[in-house]
Design a protein around this motif. Structure first.
Motif, PDB file in Angstrom:
ATOM      1  N   GLU A   1     -58.098 -64.576 -38.700  1.00  0.00           N
ATOM      2  CA  GLU A   1     -58.287 -64.882 -36.956  1.00  0.00           C
ATOM      3  C   GLU A   1     -60.311 -64.314 -37.606  1.00  0.00           C
ATOM      4  O   GLU A   1     -60.441 -64.263 -35.927  1.00  0.00           O
ATOM      5  N   HIS A   2     -60.502 -64.736 -37.943  1.00  0.00           N
ATOM      6  CA  HIS A   2     -62.154 -65.057 -37.957  1.00  0.00           C
ATOM      7  C   HIS A   2     -62.330 -66.420 -36.820  1.00  0.00           C
ATOM      8  O   HIS A   2     -61.896 -67.136 -37.413  1.00  0.00           O
ATOM      9  N   LYS A   3     -62.788 -66.097 -35.842  1.00  0.00           N
ATOM     10  CA  LYS A   3     -63.603 -67.278 -34.735  1.00  0.00           C
ATOM     11  C   LYS A   3     -61.907 -68.099 -34.380  1.00  0.00           C
ATOM     12  O   LYS A   3     -61.878 -69.693 -33.761  1.00  0.00           O
TER      13      LYS A   3
ATOM     14  N   LYS B   1     -59.335 -68.718 -31.293  1.00  0.00           N
ATOM     15  CA  LYS B   1     -59.157 -68.323 -30.347  1.00  0.00           C
ATOM     16  C   LYS B   1     -57.790 -68.063 -29.581  1.00  0.00           C
ATOM     17  O   LYS B   1     -57.132 -67.562 -28.804  1.00  0.00           O
TER      18      LYS B   1
END
Length: 388
Positions: A30-32, A34
């Motif tokens: 879930e890097h970056k 939203k």
């Protein structure tokens, strides 16, 4: 008034979400990100598996039609086709591979005492490979032949409950026998495999690890008989022999005695020759163990017919592997639900019922045990019955 949880939510309650979040964090899933989380992606793909969706557009249309129920399904974002396609393409497939392995560990503990057709306390695995054909011009990363692409599912199936304990996804060119290099042998366990896995150097590693194997001998096997054991020919057994390999390379790779059992199938009249390094079990049990290997063939047939692993929602390697691992995890999840709720329905019956009732609010045990009463069908908890 809505009373109770959706059937889909009741199934997903059996997911170990803490483990899922750890898998996501391990690979930075879930890097970056939203809005559309990895859990949203997983639940959307699980919905597609359980309801037999055929495309991303199909998933978007079905979930969009029930947008008011997405929150109650555990999905916190709207499911758009492009968003889901992008998530499948870029989010590491190992998230879902590790999560499926955690579900497999749970399922194996639940099915540890499950019978499988042979009265044996030891763990018995069936090893086999299934090939899924693909279009070479689209799936160029999975070469197989000059005009065809394919992927292979190398599966080690625990025969107690038919739970896959090991799965390796490769391109079509990887030979089946190479998968033996990836296995961690379990001492005392039995590994049942066909002739495609005969490599005496690799089989000797299983032998040294105190594991047992049962396989079929090739027609050109060169061996010398050392001793013949008595057999009951009325059972179909022809002979039970202790042998030594005499071929130049096999003799160097496997220099200890082997057991050769010849068996005539009373139904088909076909003669089968088995090789094993186990000298303790009766010969008829060895023959029965190999017969149980067909369960892995049935497993492949079952998942190809009832899960979405022949039609893929993406063309990248990451998307294909993500879809396969999510499909495997859904299969194992249904098996876990079946055992925890002590359901009498088969996995096939469960999937057929679930595919039509995802948005219902019927208690899961009553739905799958086919004991739905008229009160559950027609009345909510606070509705008056004028005809009482």
């Amino acid at each position: 008034m809505n009373i109770g949880k959706l059937v889909f939510a009741q199934i997903m309650e059996h997911l170990p979400l803490t483990t899922f979040r750890r898998c996501v964090a391990r690979y930075g899933g879930e890097h970056k990100v939203k809005t559309f989380s990895c859990l949203d992606q997983y639940l959307s793909m699980a919905f597609a598996q359980l309801t037999y969706r055929e495309s991303l557009r199909d998933i978007e249309a079905c979930l969009g039609a029930q947008a008011g129920k997405l929150y109650h399904m555990g999905i916190r974002s709207n499911v758009a086709r492009n968003t889901l396609a992008n998530a499948n393409a870029v989010r590491d497939w190992r998230i879902y591979a590790d999560f499926a392995q955690s579900l497999i560990a749970i399922a194996r503990r639940l099915y540890v005492a499950e019978p499988f057709g042979v009265n044996l306390k030891d763990t018995v695995y069936a090893l086999d490979t299934s090939t899924i054909d693909l279009c070479l011009s689209v799936f160029h990363w999975a070469p197989f032949r000059s005009t065809k692409a394919a992927i292979k599912l190398h599966t080690l199936l625990d025969l107690r409950g038919n739970i896959p304990s090991f799965i390796h996804i490769s391109d079509g060119k990887l030979h089946d026998v190479n998968v033996l290099d990836l296995l961690l042998p379990e001492p005392g366990a039995f590994y049942i495999m066909d002739r495609g896995y005969i490599d005496f150097e690799r089989l000797f590693r299983l032998h040294e690890a105190k594991s047992f194997f049962v396989t079929r001998a090739k027609s050109n096997l060169k061996a010398q008989r050392r001793y013949s054991h008595p057999v009951d020919r009325s059972t179909g057994l022809i002979c039970d022999q202790t042998i030594m390999l005499t071929g130049f390379y096999p003799r160097q790779d496997f220099d200890t005695p082997l057991r050769r059992i010849k068996f005539k199938d009373p139904k088909t009249g076909k003669r089968l020759v088995f090789l094993t390094n186990n000298f303790a079990l009766p010969a008829i049990i060895i023959a029965d163990l190999y017969r149980c290997r067909w369960q892995v063939e049935l497993f492949f047939k079952w998942i190809k017919q009832h899960l979405r692993i022949k039609v893929f929602f993406g063309i990248s390697e990451n998307a294909v592997k993500s879809q396969i691992w999510i499909a495997v995890s859904v299969y194992v999840l249904v098996a876990i639900v079946k055992k925890r709720l002590n359901l009498s329905a088969s996995l096939y019956e469960m999937l057929q019922i679930l595919s039509l009732t995802m948005f219902e609010r019927i208690p899961l045990d009553q739905l799958l045990n086919n004991i739905i009463t008229d009160d559950i069908r027609t009345l909510s908890a606070n509705q008056l019955n004028l005809f009482e």
